[in-house]
Design a protein around this motif. Structure first.
Motif, PDB file in Angstrom:
ATOM      1  N   VAL A 102      -1.937   2.805  -1.260  1.00 18.70           N
ATOM      2  CA  VAL A 102      -2.268   3.822  -2.268  1.00 18.70           C
ATOM      3  C   VAL A 102      -1.516   3.537  -3.566  1.00 18.70           C
ATOM      4  O   VAL A 102      -0.760   2.567  -3.641  1.00 18.70           O
ATOM      5  CB  VAL A 102      -1.940   5.253  -1.759  1.00 18.70           C
ATOM      6  CG1 VAL A 102      -2.743   5.576  -0.512  1.00 18.70           C
ATOM      7  CG2 VAL A 102      -0.444   5.404  -1.498  1.00 18.70           C
ATOM      8  N   ALA A 109      -3.369  10.778  -2.524  1.00 18.45           N
ATOM      9  CA  ALA A 109      -3.007   9.433  -2.046  1.00 18.45           C
ATOM     10  C   ALA A 109      -2.417   9.523  -0.633  1.00 18.45           C
ATOM     11  O   ALA A 109      -2.856   8.827   0.292  1.00 18.45           O
ATOM     12  CB  ALA A 109      -2.006   8.783  -3.006  1.00 18.45           C
ATOM     13  N   GLY A 147      -4.419   8.491   2.685  1.00 11.06           N
ATOM     14  CA  GLY A 147      -3.733   7.411   3.401  1.00 11.06           C
ATOM     15  C   GLY A 147      -3.391   7.787   4.842  1.00 11.06           C
ATOM     16  O   GLY A 147      -3.673   7.029   5.773  1.00 11.06           O
ATOM     17  N   ASP A 151      -7.564   5.750  -3.490  1.00 15.20           N
ATOM     18  CA  ASP A 151      -7.154   6.599  -4.611  1.00 15.20           C
ATOM     19  C   ASP A 151      -6.624   5.835  -5.817  1.00 15.20           C
ATOM     20  O   ASP A 151      -5.837   6.370  -6.577  1.00 15.20           O
ATOM     21  CB  ASP A 151      -6.142   7.663  -4.130  1.00 15.20           C
ATOM     22  CG  ASP A 151      -6.110   8.875  -5.062  1.00 15.20           C
ATOM     23  OD1 ASP A 151      -7.166   9.229  -5.609  1.00 15.20           O
ATOM     24  OD2 ASP A 151      -5.030   9.453  -5.255  1.00 15.20           O
TER      25      ASP A 151
END
Ligand code: 5GP
Ligand code: MN
Length: 348
Positions: free
Chosen positions: A26, A34, A38, A100
């Motif tokens: 990320v 993020a 993730g 992201d």
């Protein structure tokens, strides 16, 4: 958002099935989306018996610890603390999934390693201007609340999930809800019909939203609220063009004992003022200021961040940096810089 392409979904599923060692990455200064997307992917891959790891370029805010604790922590590498381990991991991965962010330059010191490794690379992201040539497969969509939401729609298409959020691992469901909630600022912006549909099925699948909200919005240190008061009282300026800006300098950061994540959302507050069209928040960080830009409809935060603050992001929510001494000779000049460039931005 556009319907997902069937052959992209099939190739995503095939890529994951064929890979043994999969690494998610990320962007720097990872936020809720993020960390949410993730850990959601990490949870899904781990449930499928994959050797899965999440690499964060640098440390994450304390408010997001609830997603990374326990078993998950062993599967997370913070590159800032263990660069050699992060690079070794990237070089030995069969598949890398970037979440992201739209270009390797947003992965900080991992940029070079990400560019040079030869494995398959997949992008899942909702920012403008994705760097498509760097990836073997791209899922990019700006008409969605968050990367977490985009990932949710992709996972819903997987043969083992079959549009039933109840089949997602619990950590994945919680993390997806968290990413969407932080990126929409708790349903205040970028909410699409698909966003509410996602929230509805995750709630139906048992996600505890109160637990998430308590962690992300009601667990701050007292110093954050006191700093907020100080900034709004002493540091908020509004130009004739309706640009609100606040500058948080090094000395105030240490005086209030502020850490990463403690200033999350401050940039949004001045938008509550009627005549404010754009809000800019600067936070001093070593040889630079980190910059957050937010705008109301009709003004592009993205264009302003790209032209004057070495950054970009979304139309109404962007970020970047202001370098000392390249952009401003010293920290004290930042206010004059903002006044000057926003006058240009709004009057040409
Ligand atoms: P924030 O203000 O919350 O740090 O960032 C807002 C948005 O701008 C996020 O979507 C983030 O990805 C993007 N952004 C933040 N910093 C940068 C940067 O340095 N470069 C670019 N291109 N985008 C950024
Ligand atoms: Mn995001």
């Amino acid at each position: 958002m556009e319907a997902l392409n069937r052959s992209d979904i099939e190739s995503f599923d095939r890529n994951m099935a064929e890979a043994r060692c999969i690494t998610a990455v990320v962007h720097t200064h990872p936020d809720g989306d993020a960390i949410g997307s993730g850990t959601a992917l990490l949870g899904y891959l781990s449930a499928h018996g994959k050797d899965a790891v999440l690499i964060l370029p640098d440390r994450y805010p304390a408010a997001l610890e609830f997603l990374i604790g326990g078993e998950m922590e062993k599967r997370v590498i913070v590159a800032e603390d263990s660069m050699a381990e992060a690079e070794r991991r990237l070089r030995s991965s069969d598949l890398i999934i970037c979440l992201d962010f739209n270009s390797f330059s947003r992965a900080g010191d991992l940029e070079e390693c990400l560019s040079s490794v030869q494995s398959g690379k997949i992008l899942i992201d909702h920012h403008l201007n994705p760097d498509r040539k760097c990836f073997s497969l791209c899922f990019t969509e700006t008409e969605t609340s968050s990367t977490a939401e985009l990932l949710y729609h992709i996972l819903m298409e997987m043969p083992d999930i079959r549009h039933d959020a109840g089949r997602l691992p619990a950590i994945t469901a919680t993390a997806l809800m968290t990413g969407m909630t932080t990126d929409t600022n708790n349903f205040a912006n970028s909410v699409f019909p698909t966003t509410l549909a996602m929230a509805s099925s995750l709630l139906g699948a048992g996600v505890d939203r109160d637990f998430i909200l308590d962690n992300i919005f009601n667990s701050y240190k007292e110093s954050r609220i006191r700093l907020m008061g100080y900034l709004l009282d002493r540091c908020l300026h509004i130009t004739d063009d309706g640009v609100a800006y606040m500058i948080l300098e090094k000395n105030a950061i240490s005086k209030f004992g502020i850490q990463d994540g403690d200033t999350e959302g401050f940039v949004n507050i001045p938008l509550a003022i009627g005549r404010v069209r754009m809000s800019i928040f600067l936070k001093q960080d070593k040889d630079r200021f980190r910059v957050s830009v937010r705008s109301k409809k009709g003004t592009s935060a993205n264009l302003c961040a790209a032209e004057f603050f070495n950054g970009g992001g979304h139309e109404l929510a962007s970020g970047g940096k202001l370098m000392i001494p390249d952009d401003v000779a010293d920290a004290a000049e930042a206010a004059a810089y903002i006044e000057r460039v926003t006058r240009i931005f709004f009057n040409r």
